[in-house]
Design an enzyme around this catalytic site. Sequence first.
Site, PDB file in Angstrom:
ATOM      1  N   TRP A 128       0.821  -0.994   0.084  1.00 58.29           N
ATOM      2  CA  TRP A 128      -0.096  -0.041   0.042  1.00 58.29           C
ATOM      3  C   TRP A 128       0.848   1.264  -0.124  1.00 58.29           C
ATOM      4  O   TRP A 128       1.853   1.174   0.847  1.00 58.29           O
ATOM      5  CB  TRP A 128      -0.890  -0.199   1.248  1.00 58.29           C
ATOM      6  N   ASP A 208      -0.786  -5.048   9.986  1.00 62.25           N
ATOM      7  CA  ASP A 208      -1.770  -3.901   9.439  1.00 62.25           C
ATOM      8  C   ASP A 208      -2.776  -4.902   8.924  1.00 62.25           C
ATOM      9  O   ASP A 208      -3.040  -5.510   8.064  1.00 62.25           O
ATOM     10  CB  ASP A 208      -1.183  -3.085   8.112  1.00 62.25           C
ATOM     11  N   LYS A 243     -13.212  -0.807   5.338  1.00 60.95           N
ATOM     12  CA  LYS A 243     -13.853  -1.394   4.257  1.00 60.95           C
ATOM     13  C   LYS A 243     -14.802  -2.581   4.914  1.00 60.95           C
ATOM     14  O   LYS A 243     -15.845  -2.706   4.274  1.00 60.95           O
ATOM     15  CB  LYS A 243     -12.632  -2.396   3.930  1.00 60.95           C
TER      16      LYS A 243
END
Length: 392
Positions: A128, A208, A243
Amino acid sequence: MLERLNPAAPDALLALIKLYAADPRGDKIDLGVGVYRTDEGETPVFAAIKEAERRLVTSQASKSYLGPEGDMGFVEGLMPYVFGKDDPSMGGRVQGIQTPGGTGAVRIAVALAKAAGITRVHLGVPSWPNHAQILADLPLEMAPFDHACADGTANADAVLQVIRDARAGDAVLLHGCCHNPTGIDYTPDQWHEIAAALAASKALPIIDLAYQGLGFGMEKDAHGLRAVLAAVPEALVAYSCDKNFGLYRDRVGAFYAVAQDGSQLPAIMSNAAALARANWSMPPDHGAAAVRLVLEDEALTAQWLDELGTMRRRMRQVRDRLAAAGRVGTLDLTALGSQNGLFSMLPLDKDRIARLRSDHAIYMAGSGRINIAGLTQGNLDKFIGALADVAG
């Protein structure tokens, strides 16, 4: 003074959004923006969240500050889903704070690691983009290693070597599940190897977990994280609800510290709160309060998990359809069926990506990353045909 500033490099994704919006073709496909979409191309608000928001509007008596730690009912309500209902670490070794999205959680995790003496962070690439930007901004040295193999599987050998070679002052930043941007996750067996290596290493794990529930479900998607936490004395965890609760614009996340001993947590969390105070003062409350209400109500929790399951099944159907196409020109799509979450990467050069845009109205990142949820039963055949055209 301000005239000394040079223009920052334009954000490629924002530029792609503008190009897509300006395209008049009715059959255009947006595979760039990283949000979930239904088969109708919509990004709806979860019905469970809508009901929680309705209750929040009628019951909330004040919008006064909560403090830099945010809504602790939200933070604690997530913990059984993240760490497991029966994990002994729940008994006093874990504490957290609310953050503005997963980005805020990563920022706090890395900044706290730096304050504790971390000077170098090992990061599997591609990753990311904000991971590297946060490390550069703090600043901390980033040591990249290859996350994926050419066959579309995770490069476990690379991460294991990094962990074994780590020195004091090193951290390793790992995606918990549904890797962004590749969709390539470590297998359960590989996670146990990683956990064992970390247990014998000097490296601090930073995990993460931004897409829990979008791969195989809430429990299975936490397997890697829990395997690591069962093996190591301490770790830092960044979590996002953007999300899996559909709360993108409300910026809902959490940071957790796992300490060797519960007696260390007051010092750890006071430092985390001080970093939060300096970065954003107080986190936004609305989205986290809605999540808290969902998790406090058994019926709303069941509704949320059902909606999450619908998302997960739809993306799996898209992946299965792509994998069934097999070889398309010079591309082999088979590996996409074994990958997880919103994203995958196609090995296309910039010229082919530009041709997809100009000739077929298909918009994707210049890296080859595609948002699986941008594909629907109505446009999958067009997409596969376009790939055959440009990759023939």
